[in-house]
Design an enzyme around this catalytic site. Structure first.
Site, mmCIF file in Angstrom:
data_model
loop_
_atom_site.group_PDB
_atom_site.id
_atom_site.type_symbol
_atom_site.label_atom_id
_atom_site.label_comp_id
_atom_site.label_asym_id
_atom_site.label_seq_id
_atom_site.Cartn_x
_atom_site.Cartn_y
_atom_site.Cartn_z
ATOM 1 N N LEU A 102 0.660 -1.367 -0.042
ATOM 2 C CA LEU A 102 0.082 0.031 -0.084
ATOM 3 C C LEU A 102 0.833 1.169 -0.006
ATOM 4 O O LEU A 102 1.739 1.280 0.942
ATOM 5 C CB LEU A 102 -1.134 0.175 1.275
ATOM 6 C CG LEU A 102 -1.734 -1.246 1.233
ATOM 7 C CD1 LEU A 102 -2.852 -0.981 2.464
ATOM 8 C CD2 LEU A 102 -2.574 -1.468 0.020
ATOM 9 N N CYS A 103 0.640 2.159 -0.971
ATOM 10 C CA CYS A 103 1.382 3.333 -1.211
ATOM 11 C C CYS A 103 2.863 3.152 -1.125
ATOM 12 O O CYS A 103 3.366 2.307 -2.075
ATOM 13 C CB CYS A 103 1.020 4.287 0.362
ATOM 14 S SG CYS A 103 1.704 5.861 -0.084
ATOM 15 N N THR A 104 3.697 3.629 -0.078
ATOM 16 C CA THR A 104 4.914 3.310 -0.456
ATOM 17 C C THR A 104 5.551 1.777 0.201
ATOM 18 O O THR A 104 6.711 1.398 -0.042
ATOM 19 C CB THR A 104 5.986 4.236 0.421
ATOM 20 O OG1 THR A 104 5.379 4.241 1.950
ATOM 21 C CG2 THR A 104 5.797 5.706 -0.087
#
Length: 313
Positions: A102-104
């Site tokens: 998720l995301c980074t």
């Protein structure tokens, strides 16, 4: 009973934890504990977030059989993890039915080599960093999320909710996913192919009146959407509305409406099999020729070329 393991790394962002809400609400909707949830780290114990608050976690080795592995990082891409950490994460990822960065958190998947040869996305601000650091990954920085086999990656933190709702849909069907999205008060469910760019976010008016007019425009794109129509929604005279709109958004009403139509048309081209004529009609372009002109001016390609490119991807 699918077990969802959320793995935190030091400096994770608290907002990422909100992804578990979709799984919790899915249990509420189906009126049974379909999912079980756990929060883990490689070593266990409290893990400090980017804001300094710590969250207690269990050791990942104690997670048992993991169905869905969610990897969460912080506002910045995580540093290169130690070999032992990557080995334990890799073992958990290999045994799970599906995994998501998720995301980074996508950088953790990249460090494990699990994105090599795959399409992937991350927050747009770090897409170039991923592209440069992991040349084997086919980075697409203009996507909300991407699902490649068992591997999922997402854009910014709020896109984690879109990923999890999409997972719920795969597990429990469209009706349950729609109900979960409604309970989360998601304005609309975003598909993986949708752009991270948001025309509404870019316009960002400061007053409720102009915001109300923009929401009306986005939800009534098939209308003519004249200045008079939008001014009436904003309870202003056409002259007052035009002046206030430009002052707050930096654009004329006509230009803003055109951009909203362009954004909606691109989404329909990505996610439906509607004919080009039907797309143009649905988003309010006068005709296909006008839509083509706008696409050429903004993307340098006609709509049919973009559709072919997206289907190939």
């Amino acid at each position: 009973m699918p077990h969802v393991a959320m793995v935190l790394t030091p400096g994770f962002q608290f907002l990422a934890l909100g992804a578990q809400a979709a799984f919790e609400l899915a249990n509420v909707v189906v009126e049974e504990p379909f999912y079980t949830l756990g929060i883990y780290s490689v070593e266990g114990g409290p893990v400090a977030s980017s804001s300094g608050f710590a969250v207690p976690t269990e050791p990942l080795r104690d997670a048992g059989t993991v169905d869905t592995l969610l990897l969460m990082a912080g506002l910045m891409p995580p540093p290169l993890q130690e070999a032992s950490t990557l080995a334990e994460l890799h073992a958990a990822a290999e045994s799970a039915r599906r995994i998501a960065g998720l995301c980074t958190g996508a950088f953790l998947l990249a460090q494990m080599g699990l994105l090599d040869g795959r399409r992937a996305t991350t927050h747009w601000a770090y897409a170039r960093l991923m592209r440069d650091g992991f040349p084997g990954v086919r980075v697409e920085d203009d996507r909300i999320f991407i699902n490649e086999g068992k591997v999922w990656t997402s854009a910014g933190l709020t896109a984690g909710l879109d990923v999890v709702v999409a997972m719920v849909e795969k597990d429990l069907g469209q009706d349950v996913a729609r109900s979960v999205a409604r309970r989360l008060v998601m304005h609309h469910r975003r598909t993986g192919g949708q752009s991270q760019h948001s025309e509404m976010l870019d316009l960002a008016p400061s007053s409720d009146r102009i915001q109300k007019a923009l929401i009306h425009a986005r939800t009534h794109l098939s209308n003519p959407l004249t200045v008079e129509e939008l001014a009436e929604v904003a309870a202003l005279s056409p002259r007052q509305f035009s002046r206030a709109f430009r002052a707050e958004t930096g654009q004329s009403p006509a230009k803003a409406v055109e951009q909203l139509r362009l954004e909606a048309a691109r989404l329909l081209l990505e996610d439906t099999r509607h004919s080009l004529e039907a797309v143009a009609r649905e988003v309010g372009f006068i005709d296909l020729r006008r839509m083509r002109e706008v696409f050429m001016r903004n993307y340098g390609q006609p709509p049919q070329a973009l559709r072919r490119m997206m289907r190939t991807a």
